[in-house]
Design a protein around this motif. Sequence first.
Motif, PDB file in Angstrom:
ATOM      1  N   PRO A  67      -1.577   5.216  -5.824  1.00 62.83           N
ATOM      2  CA  PRO A  67      -0.797   4.111  -5.273  1.00 62.83           C
ATOM      3  C   PRO A  67      -0.709   2.895  -6.192  1.00 62.83           C
ATOM      4  O   PRO A  67      -0.065   1.915  -5.853  1.00 62.83           O
ATOM      5  CB  PRO A  67      -1.580   3.760  -4.011  1.00 62.83           C
ATOM      6  CG  PRO A  67      -3.011   4.029  -4.394  1.00 62.83           C
ATOM      7  CD  PRO A  67      -2.973   5.217  -5.314  1.00 62.83           C
ATOM      8  N   LEU A  85      -1.215   0.027   1.171  1.00 63.15           N
ATOM      9  CA  LEU A  85      -1.860   1.169   1.824  1.00 63.15           C
ATOM     10  C   LEU A  85      -1.937   1.024   3.334  1.00 63.15           C
ATOM     11  O   LEU A  85      -2.253   2.001   4.036  1.00 63.15           O
ATOM     12  CB  LEU A  85      -3.272   1.354   1.255  1.00 63.15           C
ATOM     13  CG  LEU A  85      -3.361   1.577  -0.261  1.00 63.15           C
ATOM     14  CD1 LEU A  85      -4.811   1.784  -0.677  1.00 63.15           C
ATOM     15  CD2 LEU A  85      -2.517   2.770  -0.679  1.00 63.15           C
ATOM     16  N   PRO A 107       2.693   1.913   7.188  1.00 63.91           N
ATOM     17  CA  PRO A 107       3.072   3.307   7.452  1.00 63.91           C
ATOM     18  C   PRO A 107       4.280   3.755   6.635  1.00 63.91           C
ATOM     19  O   PRO A 107       4.410   4.952   6.319  1.00 63.91           O
ATOM     20  CB  PRO A 107       3.384   3.307   8.955  1.00 63.91           C
ATOM     21  CG  PRO A 107       2.621   2.151   9.507  1.00 63.91           C
ATOM     22  CD  PRO A 107       2.620   1.107   8.430  1.00 63.91           C
ATOM     23  N   THR A 167       4.816   3.251   3.593  1.00 68.83           N
ATOM     24  CA  THR A 167       4.346   3.736   2.288  1.00 68.83           C
ATOM     25  C   THR A 167       4.133   5.241   2.323  1.00 68.83           C
ATOM     26  O   THR A 167       4.550   5.968   1.413  1.00 68.83           O
ATOM     27  CB  THR A 167       3.036   3.021   1.900  1.00 68.83           C
ATOM     28  OG1 THR A 167       3.298   1.631   1.722  1.00 68.83           O
ATOM     29  CG2 THR A 167       2.450   3.597   0.632  1.00 68.83           C
ATOM     30  N   TYR A 168       3.498   5.712   3.382  1.00 64.87           N
ATOM     31  CA  TYR A 168       3.183   7.141   3.490  1.00 64.87           C
ATOM     32  C   TYR A 168       4.451   7.961   3.701  1.00 64.87           C
ATOM     33  O   TYR A 168       4.581   9.066   3.162  1.00 64.87           O
ATOM     34  CB  TYR A 168       2.160   7.368   4.607  1.00 64.87           C
ATOM     35  CG  TYR A 168       0.841   6.682   4.305  1.00 64.87           C
ATOM     36  CD1 TYR A 168      -0.183   7.364   3.681  1.00 64.87           C
ATOM     37  CD2 TYR A 168       0.659   5.335   4.616  1.00 64.87           C
ATOM     38  CE1 TYR A 168      -1.387   6.728   3.377  1.00 64.87           C
ATOM     39  CE2 TYR A 168      -0.537   4.683   4.308  1.00 64.87           C
ATOM     40  CZ  TYR A 168      -1.556   5.384   3.687  1.00 64.87           C
ATOM     41  OH  TYR A 168      -2.728   4.757   3.366  1.00 64.87           O
ATOM     42  N   LYS A 169       5.386   7.441   4.474  1.00 65.93           N
ATOM     43  CA  LYS A 169       6.660   8.137   4.667  1.00 65.93           C
ATOM     44  C   LYS A 169       7.386   8.295   3.330  1.00 65.93           C
ATOM     45  O   LYS A 169       7.930   9.355   3.020  1.00 65.93           O
ATOM     46  CB  LYS A 169       7.548   7.366   5.651  1.00 65.93           C
ATOM     47  CG  LYS A 169       7.055   7.361   7.081  1.00 65.93           C
ATOM     48  CD  LYS A 169       8.012   6.566   7.978  1.00 65.93           C
ATOM     49  CE  LYS A 169       7.509   6.472   9.407  1.00 65.93           C
ATOM     50  NZ  LYS A 169       8.419   5.661  10.261  1.00 65.93           N
ATOM     51  N   ASP A 204       5.312  10.733   0.973  1.00 66.29           N
ATOM     52  CA  ASP A 204       5.461  12.104   1.489  1.00 66.29           C
ATOM     53  C   ASP A 204       6.806  12.684   1.081  1.00 66.29           C
ATOM     54  O   ASP A 204       6.894  13.823   0.596  1.00 66.29           O
ATOM     55  CB  ASP A 204       5.365  12.117   3.020  1.00 66.29           C
ATOM     56  CG  ASP A 204       3.934  11.995   3.537  1.00 66.29           C
ATOM     57  OD1 ASP A 204       3.003  11.902   2.713  1.00 66.29           O
ATOM     58  OD2 ASP A 204       3.757  11.983   4.775  1.00 66.29           O
ATOM     59  N   LYS A 223      -9.380   2.492   2.671  1.00 64.65           N
ATOM     60  CA  LYS A 223      -7.988   2.928   2.818  1.00 64.65           C
ATOM     61  C   LYS A 223      -7.521   3.690   1.579  1.00 64.65           C
ATOM     62  O   LYS A 223      -6.764   4.667   1.678  1.00 64.65           O
ATOM     63  CB  LYS A 223      -7.090   1.712   3.070  1.00 64.65           C
ATOM     64  CG  LYS A 223      -5.763   2.071   3.720  1.00 64.65           C
ATOM     65  CD  LYS A 223      -5.956   2.606   5.128  1.00 64.65           C
ATOM     66  CE  LYS A 223      -4.637   2.830   5.843  1.00 64.65           C
ATOM     67  NZ  LYS A 223      -4.803   3.438   7.171  1.00 64.65           N
ATOM     68  N   PHE A 254      -6.149   7.425   1.478  1.00 63.50           N
ATOM     69  CA  PHE A 254      -4.892   7.751   0.804  1.00 63.50           C
ATOM     70  C   PHE A 254      -5.096   8.925  -0.162  1.00 63.50           C
ATOM     71  O   PHE A 254      -4.309   9.882  -0.198  1.00 63.50           O
ATOM     72  CB  PHE A 254      -4.395   6.515   0.043  1.00 63.50           C
ATOM     73  CG  PHE A 254      -3.096   6.692  -0.684  1.00 63.50           C
ATOM     74  CD1 PHE A 254      -1.897   6.293  -0.112  1.00 63.50           C
ATOM     75  CD2 PHE A 254      -3.059   7.235  -1.965  1.00 63.50           C
ATOM     76  CE1 PHE A 254      -0.695   6.439  -0.793  1.00 63.50           C
ATOM     77  CE2 PHE A 254      -1.867   7.386  -2.658  1.00 63.50           C
ATOM     78  CZ  PHE A 254      -0.679   6.992  -2.062  1.00 63.50           C
ATOM     79  N   HIS A 259      -5.649  12.135   1.714  1.00 58.51           N
ATOM     80  CA  HIS A 259      -4.400  12.553   2.362  1.00 58.51           C
ATOM     81  C   HIS A 259      -3.502  13.298   1.381  1.00 58.51           C
ATOM     82  O   HIS A 259      -2.962  14.366   1.715  1.00 58.51           O
ATOM     83  CB  HIS A 259      -3.673  11.325   2.911  1.00 58.51           C
ATOM     84  CG  HIS A 259      -2.296  11.624   3.427  1.00 58.51           C
ATOM     85  ND1 HIS A 259      -2.071  12.152   4.681  1.00 58.51           N
ATOM     86  CD2 HIS A 259      -1.066  11.478   2.850  1.00 58.51           C
ATOM     87  CE1 HIS A 259      -0.760  12.314   4.854  1.00 58.51           C
ATOM     88  NE2 HIS A 259      -0.133  11.905   3.758  1.00 58.51           N
ATOM     89  N   TYR A 260      -3.349  12.770   0.149  1.00 57.08           N
ATOM     90  CA  TYR A 260      -2.410  13.397  -0.781  1.00 57.08           C
ATOM     91  C   TYR A 260      -2.996  14.594  -1.518  1.00 57.08           C
ATOM     92  O   TYR A 260      -2.248  15.472  -1.957  1.00 57.08           O
ATOM     93  CB  TYR A 260      -1.803  12.345  -1.716  1.00 57.08           C
ATOM     94  CG  TYR A 260      -0.756  11.583  -0.941  1.00 57.08           C
ATOM     95  CD1 TYR A 260       0.442  12.192  -0.581  1.00 57.08           C
ATOM     96  CD2 TYR A 260      -1.019  10.304  -0.467  1.00 57.08           C
ATOM     97  CE1 TYR A 260       1.378  11.530   0.207  1.00 57.08           C
ATOM     98  CE2 TYR A 260      -0.085   9.632   0.320  1.00 57.08           C
ATOM     99  CZ  TYR A 260       1.112  10.257   0.650  1.00 57.08           C
ATOM    100  OH  TYR A 260       2.039   9.624   1.449  1.00 57.08           O
ATOM    101  N   TYR A 266      -2.145  17.013   1.132  1.00 57.68           N
ATOM    102  CA  TYR A 266      -0.688  17.167   1.245  1.00 57.68           C
ATOM    103  C   TYR A 266      -0.168  18.086   0.144  1.00 57.68           C
ATOM    104  O   TYR A 266       0.629  19.005   0.402  1.00 57.68           O
ATOM    105  CB  TYR A 266      -0.015  15.799   1.164  1.00 57.68           C
ATOM    106  CG  TYR A 266       1.457  15.827   1.498  1.00 57.68           C
ATOM    107  CD1 TYR A 266       1.893  16.045   2.797  1.00 57.68           C
ATOM    108  CD2 TYR A 266       2.418  15.621   0.514  1.00 57.68           C
ATOM    109  CE1 TYR A 266       3.243  16.069   3.115  1.00 57.68           C
ATOM    110  CE2 TYR A 266       3.764  15.636   0.810  1.00 57.68           C
ATOM    111  CZ  TYR A 266       4.177  15.861   2.117  1.00 57.68           C
ATOM    112  OH  TYR A 266       5.514  15.881   2.426  1.00 57.68           O
TER     113      TYR A 266
END
Length: 697
Positions: A282, A307, A310, A312-314, A317, A353, A357, A360-361, A364
Motif C-alpha cells: 500500500p 488502509l 473500504p 481502498t480494498y475495492k 481487489d 491494519k 492488509f 488479505h492480499y 487474495y
Amino acid sequence: MATSTIDNEILNHNIKRKNMKKNLNDFKRLLMTACCTLVLSCGWATVNEKPFVIPELKQWSGAEGMFTPSGKYVVKGGKNAQDVAKLFAADYHDLVGKPLTPKTGKPSAGDIVLVLQSDRKSARLLGKEGYRLTIGDVTTITASSVEGLVWGTRTVLQLSEQQRSAGFVLPKGSAQDTPVYGLRGFMMDCGRKFIPMSYLRSLVKMMSYYKMNTLQIHLNDNGFRQYFGNDWAKTPAAFRLECDTYPGLTAKDGSYSKAEFIELQKLAEQYGVNIIPEIDVPAHSLAFTHYKPEIGSKEYGMDHLDLFNPETYKFVDGLFKEYLEGKNPVFRGKVVHIGTDEYSNAKKEVVEKFRYFTDHYIKYVESFGKQAAVWGALTHAKGDTKVKSENVMMHCWYNGYADPKEMKRQGYKLVSIPDGLVYIVPAAGYYYDYLNCQYLYDSWTPAQIGNEKFEENDPAILGGMFAVWNDHAGNGITVKDIHDRLFPALQTLSAKCWTGTATSFSFEDFNRLRLALSEAPAVNEAARWQKGKQLRIETLNPGQTTGEKEVGYGYRVEFTIEGADEPKGTVLFSSDNAIFYLSDPESGLLGFAHEGYLNKFNYRVEKGKKVTLAITGDNKKTCLYVNGKLREELGPITLYAMQQKDLATFQKSDATATQPIVYNPSAKMHYQRTLVFPLQKAGDFKSRITGVKVEQK
C-alpha cells in the motif's frame, strides 16, 4: 568490542581467506602446468582443464582433444525436448553464424545430442535444473527437466563462442552441473522509469544465457516529491500495464499492453525464466491515488493508500483481479508480488491494519492459484495481527524491516536481496551506482542477508537477487546507462547464485574472461564492437544507412564538415534509441537527444567554415573536440531540489514578505549527459561531410 574493531577483524579475516584461496588456486594451476609439461615431455596428449563459462561448471572431468561440430543435432525425449532443440539451433546460428540442423537416427561424430530423461533416477541425480554434459566424438546434453536441458544448451553456446577462431570446437570432457540455489534473479524498477518491452525481451535472453531464472518486474512506483516542489500532484508516478478495470490508470509516458506482457512471459518460459510481476501496495502507490485521490492517506502522504478506507480494498481487489482471473490470466507465472514495502509504523493501529492488509492480499492472490511474494516488513510492522507465512515468499532487503532469522522462524521462504550489497540506484549518490562485483564474487552468497549469515544449504533461503531502482526520475539516465550497470552485476550474481562458495577462478581471471562472452545470442545492448572493428565513410550522403545501428561507450566518432546554413532540428545521425543533431531543435547547436532528454554543446556549425569534429563518449561523459582540441565535456551536473519554506515564518518578522524559495543541499540529483552514439541512418543535412571514422576502444 567496538564496532570498528569488529569490522577490522572481519576485514582482516576476509583478506586472509581471499589470499589463502588465491594461493591455493595458484598452486593448483602451477601443479597442473607442471603435470602438463611432464606429459608433453613424455610425448603424451594432455587433458583439458575446466573451461570457463558463467556460471562456473560445478564438476568437470577433462579428456583429451577437441570436439569439432558437424552442424547436426539429434533429439531424444519428445516434444518438449524438440522445442528446446529448436531454440538452441536458432541461438547457435545467431551466435556462431552457422546452421545447426536436425537429423534422425544414430548420432555421428560431430553431432550434438539433446536427451530429456524424466525418470526418477535422473531426477534424483540432476534435480530440477541440473544437467549432464559429455563432450567426446559426440556432444550429449542430458537433463531430467526442460529447464536443465535449456541450461545445458547455454553452456554449449558459451563454450562455442569462445572458440570462434578455432571453428567453434569444444574441449572434450564431462560435466555434471547443478545450482546451489533454486532462485537466481533480478528486479527491474519499471515504475519510476519506463523500460521498453524490447529491452525486457533482451533481458530475458541475457538472464537465460547466464542461467538466471527469475525476473521481477516492478510495475508501479513514483518519484520523490522534494524534487517536484513538495507537491504530490506534480510528482511523477506510473502504473505501466494496460488496464480495463480503471480506464486512464495506465501511464501515458510508456506502458505495456496485456498482449505484449503475455508474450514476454511466453518468451521467458521458453528460455527457463520465471516472470514475477509486482504491483506495489500500500506504499509506493501514488499512481493509484493520482487516479483515485480518495484512497490516498491524508496523514502519511498520497504515496500511501488509506488502509482504513473500504474503497481502498475495492480498488486494489479490482486491480489484481483483472490480471489474475480466468483460464488464461495476464499474469501467467506461479508467483505474484504484492509489494507491502515501507509503510509507516508510526501508530499501533496503523501497524495492525498494515498487517491485516498484507494478510488479505496474500490470501487474495492465493485464491487465484498463485503463490504470493512480499517485501520483508514485518519486523518494522511488528504487531499482533497474524500474517500468513506458509508458502509465502519474502524478499529480505533490510534487516531492520524484516529480521531474516525471525522471518525464517515464522515460516517464510526467504529471497536474499540485501540493499547494502545488491541495490543499484543509478547516479543517485547512495547505495551503488555500480555493484562492488569483486566483493560479491569473493565474499558473498545468498546465505548472507545483511549482517546475518545462514548455512549455505539452509532450506529457508530460496536464493538471491539484485535490483535496479530508478529512484531519481529525470536524472538523464537512459536504458543504455542502466544496462551498463546491470550486465557485469548479472554475470557476477549468476556465478554466486549457481555456484555458491565453490568458485575456483580468481576474481581477476573471472573479470578478464567474462569479457569474451556475449550478452546473449543476437543480443548486444551495449553496442560493443569486435576488437579492431572500424567504420569508414569517405563521403556521408543525406539519408545514407551505415550498416551499424550504434556504437557503445569507449567510442570516437570523427568527421570533417564544410558547414551550410542548417535549420534547427537538422540531424546528423539517428537510430531507434537516439538522435545526434548538427543543429538542435531549440538553439541550433550541436547536440543529442534520447529518451526525452536533450543535451547540447556550446558549439554551432558555421556556414562556409571547414572543421574536423570528433565526439567521444563513455559511461560518465560525452566530449566534443574541434580540430583535435577538446572544446567541451558534458559530464554529470549536480541539481538541487528547490523547496518552499513556510511563508508564516517570515511574515512574523516582515508582513510584506513574499514566499521565498531556498535549496536544500541534501536533496540533490546528479544529471547525466551520456550517449551511446547512433549510426543507423544519416539525416537530411546540407553540409558536406567527409572522412567519417568510427572506432571503439
